[in-house]
Motif scaffolding. Sequence first.
Motif, short mmCIF file in Angstrom:
data_model
loop_
_atom_site.label_atom_id
_atom_site.label_comp_id
_atom_site.label_asym_id
_atom_site.label_seq_id
_atom_site.Cartn_x
_atom_site.Cartn_y
_atom_site.Cartn_z
N LEU A 1 -3.91 -3.23 2.33
CA LEU A 1 -2.61 -2.64 2.04
C LEU A 1 -2.68 -1.15 2.32
N ASP A 2 -1.95 -0.72 3.32
CA ASP A 2 -2.10 0.61 3.92
C ASP A 2 -0.75 1.31 3.91
N ALA B 1 -7.91 -2.34 11.00
CA ALA B 1 -7.74 -3.68 10.44
C ALA B 1 -6.63 -4.48 11.10
N LYS B 2 -5.81 -3.86 11.94
CA LYS B 2 -4.57 -4.49 12.37
C LYS B 2 -4.79 -5.73 13.24
N ASP B 3 -5.79 -5.76 14.09
CA ASP B 3 -5.92 -6.83 15.06
C ASP B 3 -7.13 -7.73 14.83
N LEU B 4 -7.76 -7.61 13.67
CA LEU B 4 -8.90 -8.47 13.37
C LEU B 4 -8.41 -9.81 12.85
N HIS C 1 -3.06 -7.00 7.62
CA HIS C 1 -2.80 -5.58 7.41
C HIS C 1 -1.31 -5.40 7.16
N ARG C 2 -0.97 -4.76 6.05
CA ARG C 2 0.44 -4.50 5.73
C ARG C 2 0.62 -3.03 5.37
N GLY C 3 1.73 -2.44 5.85
CA GLY C 3 1.95 -1.02 5.61
C GLY C 3 3.21 -0.71 4.84
N ASN C 4 4.39 -1.16 5.30
CA ASN C 4 5.61 -0.77 4.59
C ASN C 4 5.74 -1.54 3.29
N VAL C 5 6.57 -1.04 2.39
CA VAL C 5 6.63 -1.58 1.04
C VAL C 5 7.09 -3.04 1.03
N ALA C 6 8.00 -3.41 1.94
CA ALA C 6 8.45 -4.80 1.99
C ALA C 6 7.31 -5.72 2.38
N VAL D 1 -9.07 -7.64 -1.40
CA VAL D 1 -7.76 -6.99 -1.42
C VAL D 1 -8.01 -5.49 -1.54
N ALA D 2 -7.87 -4.78 -0.44
CA ALA D 2 -8.13 -3.35 -0.40
C ALA D 2 -6.81 -2.59 -0.44
#
Length: 268
Positions: free
Chosen positions: A81-82, A91-94, A99-104, A135-136
């Motif tokens: 969670l970034d 982490a995006k393409d592994l 990988h999640r960034g925006n709050v939604a 869960v990072a």
Amino acid sequence: MTTTLPKMLSFAAPDLREQIEALPASSALIGISTDGRAIAVHLDAESPHVLVCTGTGGGSTTILRSLTAQFLHQGAHALVLDPTQVAHLWAKDLPTVTHRGNVAGIHDALVGLASELKRRLHLDSALDDVPRLIVAIDEANATLRQLARYWETFRQKGDPKTSPAISALEDALHAGREARVHVIFDGRPHTSALGPEAREHFATVILSRFTADTWRRLAPMAGPAQKQSTHLGRFHVVQHGVAHETQAILMTDAEVVGWLTGMTDDAI
């Protein structure tokens, strides 16, 4: 006795990668202490979660990346969670990382975590063959505030007052060992968001650029606040009531991706 450590403990340093890869499953190397000992996280010992709390620019992102990468190398899966959307681009393409960034996206991922937690806890068979889930959560305090505001925007009459995403995180802290779900939390776990026993879920506490008040709240078992080092990458790791001044491993994004995919630096 104090050992002279290098100013930077690079993943590319001689023999360090071999030392990391020789660790047993469920363990990850944080770094080397000033008395020469390897300081590691052991997820199957005591509380199964890790707390990282630093001031601005204190290196928390480096710690999250290093620990998560090591567990991924052992076969774990990860939810990263970034909220800045740029701190963990590695982490995006592994394939075994979400990988999640925006709050939604973070909200939906944590709601999904609640379902996965329930599934794991109701499996008829043992979890030995189920991948460990890391869960990072980077900038966790700001993220929890954003999740609370987000839920207030969409909450309908009859919905619970507490964000289901925050409830899912709290459940993961409580049931982590049993479900093989482990939280690496970057921030200061406020009782208002995660309950009055939040601190007790973290057996390993990693501190840098801390105030005396932060030390007193997060590491009281280790005695008075210790003197901070100005060395880049130097942390205090508190385990079993003892603080170890530790030079942490630096893994770059490219090194992590190359290590986990088997690609050379030239091919990344």
